[in-house]
Motif scaffolding. Sequence first.
Motif, PDB file in Angstrom:
ATOM      1  N   ALA A  46       0.832  -1.203   0.000  1.00 58.13           N
ATOM      2  CA  ALA A  46       0.000   0.000   0.000  1.00 58.13           C
ATOM      3  C   ALA A  46       0.867   1.254   0.000  1.00 58.13           C
ATOM      4  N   GLY A  47       0.578   2.161  -0.921  1.00 58.74           N
ATOM      5  CA  GLY A  47       1.327   3.413  -0.987  1.00 58.74           C
ATOM      6  C   GLY A  47       2.592   3.333  -1.804  1.00 58.74           C
ATOM      7  N   PHE A  48       2.920   2.153  -2.381  1.00 57.54           N
ATOM      8  CA  PHE A  48       4.127   1.996  -3.177  1.00 57.54           C
ATOM      9  C   PHE A  48       3.773   1.872  -4.658  1.00 57.54           C
ATOM     10  N   GLU A  49       4.521   2.545  -5.487  1.00 56.77           N
ATOM     11  CA  GLU A  49       4.419   2.416  -6.933  1.00 56.77           C
ATOM     12  C   GLU A  49       5.678   1.676  -7.395  1.00 56.77           C
ATOM     13  N   ILE A  50       5.537   0.384  -7.686  1.00 55.52           N
ATOM     14  CA  ILE A  50       6.677  -0.451  -8.057  1.00 55.52           C
ATOM     15  C   ILE A  50       6.821  -0.389  -9.575  1.00 55.52           C
ATOM     16  N   ILE A  51       7.940   0.137 -10.035  1.00 55.37           N
ATOM     17  CA  ILE A  51       8.142   0.432 -11.452  1.00 55.37           C
ATOM     18  C   ILE A  51       9.178  -0.527 -12.017  1.00 55.37           C
ATOM     19  N   ALA A  52       8.751  -1.386 -12.942  1.00 56.04           N
ATOM     20  CA  ALA A  52       9.634  -2.424 -13.479  1.00 56.04           C
ATOM     21  C   ALA A  52      10.276  -2.030 -14.806  1.00 56.04           C
ATOM     22  N   GLU A  53       9.727  -1.043 -15.499  1.00 58.71           N
ATOM     23  CA  GLU A  53      10.266  -0.618 -16.782  1.00 58.71           C
ATOM     24  C   GLU A  53      10.388   0.903 -16.804  1.00 58.71           C
ATOM     25  N   ARG A  54      11.254   1.383 -17.662  1.00 58.87           N
ATOM     26  CA  ARG A  54      11.467   2.822 -17.798  1.00 58.87           C
ATOM     27  C   ARG A  54      10.131   3.522 -18.019  1.00 58.87           C
ATOM     28  N   ARG A  55       9.876   4.557 -17.228  1.00 56.69           N
ATOM     29  CA  ARG A  55       8.552   5.188 -17.269  1.00 56.69           C
ATOM     30  C   ARG A  55       8.669   6.701 -17.140  1.00 56.69           C
ATOM     31  N   ASN A  56       7.835   7.403 -17.923  1.00 58.06           N
ATOM     32  CA  ASN A  56       7.693   8.846 -17.775  1.00 58.06           C
ATOM     33  C   ASN A  56       6.627   9.132 -16.726  1.00 58.06           C
ATOM     34  N   ILE A  57       6.927  10.057 -15.824  1.00 58.73           N
ATOM     35  CA  ILE A  57       5.997  10.435 -14.764  1.00 58.73           C
ATOM     36  C   ILE A  57       5.777  11.937 -14.861  1.00 58.73           C
ATOM     37  N   ASP A  58       4.534  12.346 -14.975  1.00 61.40           N
ATOM     38  CA  ASP A  58       4.237  13.759 -15.225  1.00 61.40           C
ATOM     39  C   ASP A  58       3.367  14.403 -14.150  1.00 61.40           C
ATOM     40  N   ASN A  59       3.117  13.703 -13.069  1.00 55.86           N
ATOM     41  CA  ASN A  59       2.164  14.234 -12.082  1.00 55.86           C
ATOM     42  C   ASN A  59       2.844  14.749 -10.817  1.00 55.86           C
ATOM     43  N   VAL A  60       4.122  15.120 -10.918  1.00 59.46           N
ATOM     44  CA  VAL A  60       4.824  15.621  -9.729  1.00 59.46           C
ATOM     45  C   VAL A  60       5.399  17.017  -9.964  1.00 59.46           C
ATOM     46  N   GLY A  61       4.782  17.757 -10.849  1.00 57.07           N
ATOM     47  CA  GLY A  61       5.175  19.149 -11.037  1.00 57.07           C
ATOM     48  C   GLY A  61       6.082  19.391 -12.215  1.00 57.07           C
ATOM     49  N   GLN A  62       6.866  18.405 -12.619  1.00 57.92           N
ATOM     50  CA  GLN A  62       7.687  18.528 -13.810  1.00 57.92           C
ATOM     51  C   GLN A  62       7.911  17.133 -14.375  1.00 57.92           C
ATOM     52  N   PRO A  63       8.082  17.008 -15.678  1.00 57.32           N
ATOM     53  CA  PRO A  63       8.259  15.669 -16.256  1.00 57.32           C
ATOM     54  C   PRO A  63       9.567  15.041 -15.780  1.00 57.32           C
ATOM     55  N   LEU A  64       9.522  13.749 -15.556  1.00 56.03           N
ATOM     56  CA  LEU A  64      10.736  13.018 -15.180  1.00 56.03           C
ATOM     57  C   LEU A  64      10.647  11.603 -15.713  1.00 56.03           C
ATOM     58  N   GLU A  65      11.808  10.967 -15.831  1.00 54.52           N
ATOM     59  CA  GLU A  65      11.895   9.581 -16.260  1.00 54.52           C
ATOM     60  C   GLU A  65      12.484   8.758 -15.121  1.00 54.52           C
ATOM     61  N   PHE A  66      11.783   7.686 -14.775  1.00 57.80           N
ATOM     62  CA  PHE A  66      12.265   6.759 -13.757  1.00 57.80           C
ATOM     63  C   PHE A  66      12.829   5.542 -14.482  1.00 57.80           C
ATOM     64  N   LEU A  67      14.102   5.204 -14.201  1.00 57.67           N
ATOM     65  CA  LEU A  67      14.788   4.127 -14.902  1.00 57.67           C
ATOM     66  C   LEU A  67      15.185   3.036 -13.910  1.00 57.67           C
ATOM     67  N   PRO A  68      14.462   1.926 -13.863  1.00 58.56           N
ATOM     68  CA  PRO A  68      14.891   0.809 -13.016  1.00 58.56           C
ATOM     69  C   PRO A  68      16.206   0.224 -13.549  1.00 58.56           C
ATOM     70  N   LEU A  69      17.150  -0.010 -12.655  1.00 59.34           N
ATOM     71  CA  LEU A  69      18.450  -0.580 -13.021  1.00 59.34           C
ATOM     72  C   LEU A  69      18.754  -1.773 -12.124  1.00 59.34           C
ATOM     73  N   ASP A  70      17.772  -2.646 -11.967  1.00 54.84           N
ATOM     74  CA  ASP A  70      17.873  -3.718 -10.983  1.00 54.84           C
ATOM     75  C   ASP A  70      18.930  -4.761 -11.310  1.00 54.84           C
ATOM     76  N   GLU A  71      19.186  -5.006 -12.597  1.00 54.50           N
ATOM     77  CA  GLU A  71      20.012  -6.155 -12.962  1.00 54.50           C
ATOM     78  C   GLU A  71      21.470  -6.005 -12.564  1.00 54.50           C
ATOM     79  N   PHE A  72      21.946  -4.794 -12.341  1.00 53.75           N
ATOM     80  CA  PHE A  72      23.364  -4.641 -12.039  1.00 53.75           C
ATOM     81  C   PHE A  72      23.687  -4.873 -10.567  1.00 53.75           C
ATOM     82  N   SER A  73      22.680  -4.902  -9.703  1.00 51.62           N
ATOM     83  CA  SER A  73      22.934  -5.012  -8.270  1.00 51.62           C
ATOM     84  C   SER A  73      21.924  -5.928  -7.614  1.00 51.62           C
ATOM     85  N   ALA A  74      22.411  -6.780  -6.726  1.00 51.49           N
ATOM     86  CA  ALA A  74      21.514  -7.678  -6.005  1.00 51.49           C
ATOM     87  C   ALA A  74      20.552  -6.908  -5.120  1.00 51.49           C
ATOM     88  N   ALA A  75      20.927  -5.686  -4.709  1.00 50.00           N
ATOM     89  CA  ALA A  75      20.077  -4.868  -3.853  1.00 50.00           C
ATOM     90  C   ALA A  75      19.102  -4.013  -4.641  1.00 50.00           C
TER      91      ALA A  75
END
Length: 528
Positions: A144-173
């Motif tokens: 609850a309250g988490f937006e889990i993003i698995a693929e590169r995504r544009n987000i426009d609802n936080v005041g300015q456009p941004l791109e969220f880039l998941p980079l999970d494969e390079f790190s176990a964490a």
Amino acid sequence: MIRNCFVIMILLIGTTPCVSAADEVPWPHHQVLAAGVHVIGFADRYRSANCGLLVADDSVSVVDLPRGITAADFLDQIKAVTHKPAKTLFLTHATHEDAALVNELRRQGIERVHLSPTTFKSLTASAATRKPNSQPEAAQTSHAGFEIIAERRNIDNVGQPLEFLPLDEFSAAGGAALFLPKTKVLFGGPAIYHGPRVPLAGTDTDTWRANLRQLAAMSPESVVPGFGSWGKAEIIDRQQRFLTELRRQVGYFIAQGQPRDDLQHAVRLVPDYLVWMPYDTPLAEDVEHVYEELTVPHAPFNGHTPRTDDGQVHALVLIGDQPHEPGHIEEGLRPVFTATGVTPHFAVDVRALSVENLARVQLLVILRDGLMRPQAAGRPDYVWMTPTQEQAVVDFVHRGGGFLNLHNSMGIYPEDGPYLRLVGGRYIGHGPLERFRVEVVDREHPITHGVEDFSVADEQHTPPVDAERVHLLLRNRSDDGHTAAAGWCYEPGKGRLCHLANGHTREALNHPMYQRLMQNAVLWCVKK
């Protein structure tokens, strides 16, 4: 005059508050990078971690967690500085030890948390995986309250456009980066350290480099690393050069057959690859991590074993020996695979050439000779290719595999063995490093399509060839008129084989005509 003062007061009251140099900011390491984009740095005991603030019209988004301060105090400080409440949190990295802080931020007003799938798993790790003395609350965070993003995504609802880039494969964490295209600011997260030592345990350094290339391609103007000093885009390049040089030195050590006990003495990074030297000099555990990555059983796939049904063409690429360090070879070959759409799996450990690994690829590429040179007292040079490996290569090709044999890959292999009989030629030496001509013999073959005669600085190899079996494509000609075969191909069994003689120098590997030859040869070998 009184009326003018009153008008000025009205204008001041109606102006939207903003942060200026005169404002009293509670954070010792703070900078406004662009309109509405703040960066905040924290103390050395937190590995000089950074976080950011994205200020919109009515609220603030926080990038990563504050360190050494309570959630309530941090949110109060944000409101005091920006005159707006913080409502959103973007996490480029977090562990289960951060769960208590994340939950407290949510209780104090954060409504939404954006993060990658692996970071979410790290944050919500079970009690069984928590470190000793960690907070029990680490296991209590829910979806609850988490937006889990698995693929590169544009987000426009936080005041300015941004791109969220998941980079999970390079790190176990897990990990992610955040890019603001309007202001060209990049929050690089755990993919970028600029100053503190880079801990390599639990990472895939090759995938890490690929992630950095992706971030550099976005052309940011300001870069906020997850840890250390922020600055310009060259921070990404330095991080990539650090990882590449460390892999190059360890790979060269392995390719020569050096004893592992000498590893720590062999690897030395000069200050060009460091920032806060000697504090960011790699430790023994970091060097050992890269060694493990580059040797079997981790090599050549390092956890990314190709699937037979993934629709891609995969290549096992064995490179590097004492006269040919693997770094510049990889740099020269990568553009070939990019241009042809083939996925390369580079290997410097000769043990990676096996029946099992060949069964997972459609193409074998070798650029190295057959001799190991340990250069250690009491350790003589030796020919490394075993009869099992020889037969594995022969069977791979005869059953339908492609084999691109480059430069010195006939040199010092088992005499009169099945490997050399397969290749169709024999190494008998070369002349000095000099400029000579490479001439196209058959201009109609797919491998020589679009290739013109060219001059190159290289070693002129002079191999005798089995003219009855192979089809001659190229010859080389020295200034004194000496000629020799420089390239041939044929189809053994159901497979295809091509030998190209050039490749010793960077100039030779990167020559446009040789790049074209290698691209054509790759496509021909895999029947594309």
